[in-house]
Design an enzyme around this catalytic site. Structure first.
Site, PDB file in Angstrom:
ATOM      1  N   ILE A   1       0.890  -1.231   0.062  1.00 36.00           N
ATOM      2  CA  ILE A   1      -0.127  -0.022  -0.200  1.00 36.00           C
ATOM      3  C   ILE A   1       0.983   1.198  -0.098  1.00 36.00           C
ATOM      4  O   ILE A   1       2.061   1.157   0.408  1.00 36.00           O
ATOM      5  CB  ILE A   1      -1.282   0.014   1.273  1.00 36.00           C
ATOM      6  N   ASP A   2       0.354   2.506  -0.545  1.00 37.59           N
ATOM      7  CA  ASP A   2       1.268   3.561  -0.581  1.00 37.59           C
ATOM      8  C   ASP A   2       1.782   4.128   0.818  1.00 37.59           C
ATOM      9  O   ASP A   2       1.052   3.859   1.852  1.00 37.59           O
ATOM     10  CB  ASP A   2       0.237   4.793  -1.279  1.00 37.59           C
ATOM     11  N   LYS A   3       2.805   4.921   0.776  1.00 31.14           N
ATOM     12  CA  LYS A   3       3.391   5.471   1.867  1.00 31.14           C
ATOM     13  C   LYS A   3       2.276   6.217   2.883  1.00 31.14           C
ATOM     14  O   LYS A   3       2.340   5.949   4.107  1.00 31.14           O
ATOM     15  CB  LYS A   3       4.541   6.454   1.634  1.00 31.14           C
TER      16      LYS A   3
ATOM     17  N   THR B   1      -0.832   5.880   3.008  1.00 31.74           N
ATOM     18  CA  THR B   1      -2.121   5.128   3.267  1.00 31.74           C
ATOM     19  C   THR B   1      -1.887   4.154   4.438  1.00 31.74           C
ATOM     20  O   THR B   1      -0.658   3.594   4.676  1.00 31.74           O
ATOM     21  CB  THR B   1      -2.493   4.320   1.884  1.00 31.74           C
TER      22      THR B   1
ATOM     23  N   ARG C   1      -7.325   5.792  -5.736  1.00 30.09           N
ATOM     24  CA  ARG C   1      -7.024   7.328  -5.777  1.00 30.09           C
ATOM     25  C   ARG C   1      -7.316   7.814  -7.181  1.00 30.09           C
ATOM     26  O   ARG C   1      -7.883   8.882  -7.440  1.00 30.09           O
ATOM     27  CB  ARG C   1      -5.410   7.584  -5.470  1.00 30.09           C
TER      28      ARG C   1
END
Length: 357
Positions: free
Chosen positions: A159-161, A163, A263
């Site tokens: 998962i993104d930084k 998130t 997103r």
């Protein structure tokens, strides 16, 4: 020099830097027949893909001699081909680092981690240390069968930084193979909670559209038609949890797991994530023009200064026992605080019907 996976246009790169550094060099053999350079490099750089080589060429990073060439350039005997990137060569070895790690479940095959927002998952440009995989390496440092530099074990997905939420780690090659197959075949259950801009008239919906890198901003993903040859197929199901007039709390369930999928999909349908700077969510996209309202929004941004997105649930079949495993992560404090602030704003102004009409 050693081959390495191409990492291009990382958000942490210094965009002002124009200096290029050599990462790979090869001289074309005398007997080489003319061949497209992207295909030639794909055959000689096993740790990357042809698509990423094409991206590198598009960015001006593939050189023959002292000039940049495009993907369709045909190499010839004697050509000197180099990969020149806008960052120095670095050691990608993952070292254990003693860092906090929120392990919500663990056995001899796997563990499930609740990642906080702001923590980078994997080392990359600008983040060589202090990542989640460094913390995992420390946690499993006494497990002789776990090598953090072996791709057959470790994180099954990312998962993104900025998130927060749940991730699964495989301790054994067998576990990673079986879990990876579940993710590939869309047999896992994953849902996210997100605060997005705008009001939904419907209670639920489905977003389908290929996701690929935005040609106008290589640090961002965008949506292409489902029948397009560009990007990878992606499907997101959304459901309204709570309406706040100018924003909405939604649950997003993933069929696929593309980079920035929620997103990009939410921006595509006109509902960027609240406070998502990369996708336009730090603009005041809905609401009043009053200074009071603008101050309220800025206070919300300060409470949760990142995209308001949380990987809330994760479900999969255990790779060895065959048992269904389901996990839920509570909303982190920053996200809960901004949702409460919106809830109180709507109640305090007593204008919900007017706002949503």
């Amino acid at each position: 020099m050693e081959n390495e996976e191409l990492i291009l246009n990382d958000p942490e790169l210094d965009e002002e830097s124009q200096q290029l550094y050599e990462h790979f060099r090869i001289e074309v053999d005398r007997g080489q027949e003319p061949l497209r350079i992207d295909k030639f490099l794909a055959e000689h750089m096993p740790h990357t893909t042809r698509n990423r080589i094409q991206m590198a060429a598009e960015a001006g990073f593939i050189h023959v001699g002292d000039r940049a060439v495009k993907s369709n350039y045909k190499v010839r005997a004697g050509d000197v081909v180099t990969l020149m990137l806008d960052r120095p060569h670095y050691d990608t070895t993952i070292e254990p680092e003693d860092m906090p790690l929120d392990v919500v479940y663990e056995d001899d095959q796997l563990m499930v981690i609740d990642k906080p927002a702001g923590l980078v998952v994997h080392p990359g440009v600008g983040n060589f240390h202090g990542t989640l995989v460094n913390a995992i390496a420390w946690h499993l440092r006494e497990l002789p069968t776990y090598d953090p530099n072996d791709p057959s074990v470790g994180l099954v997905h990312r998962i993104d930084k900025d998130t927060s939420g749940l991730l699964v780690v495989a301790k054994t090659p067998e576990a990673k193979t079986k879990l990876g197959a579940q993710f590939f075949n869309h047999d896992t259950h994953r849902s996210y909670n997100a605060l997005v801009w705008g009001h939904f008239t419907e209670d639920e919906g489905r977003i389908e559209g290929n996701i690929g890198r935005d040609p106008r901003d290589r640090q961002r993903m965008t949506v292409f038609p489902s029948d397009s040859d560009t990007g990878k197929p992606a499907v997101t199901h959304w459901r309204v949890i709570e309406r706040f007039g100018y924003t909405t709390l939604v649950e997003c369930r993933l069929e696929t797991g593309r980079t920035h999928q929620i997103r990009a999909h939410m921006k595509h349908i006109g509902h960027p994530l609240f406070c998502d700077e990369r996708y336009g969510g730090t603009e005041i996209l809905r609401g009043e023009r009053s200074s009071t309202y603008k101050a309220f929004i800025q206070n919300c941004f300060r409470l949760c200064p990142r995209q308001v997105l949380h990987a809330r649930t994760l479900g999969f079949v255990h790779p060895t026992t065959g048992r269904q495993m389901d996990f839920t992560s509570e909303l982190p404090e920053d996200m809960a605080a901004v949702i409460d602030k919106w809830r109180n704003y709507i109640k305090g102004n007593n204008r919900h019907d007017e706002i949503t009409s």
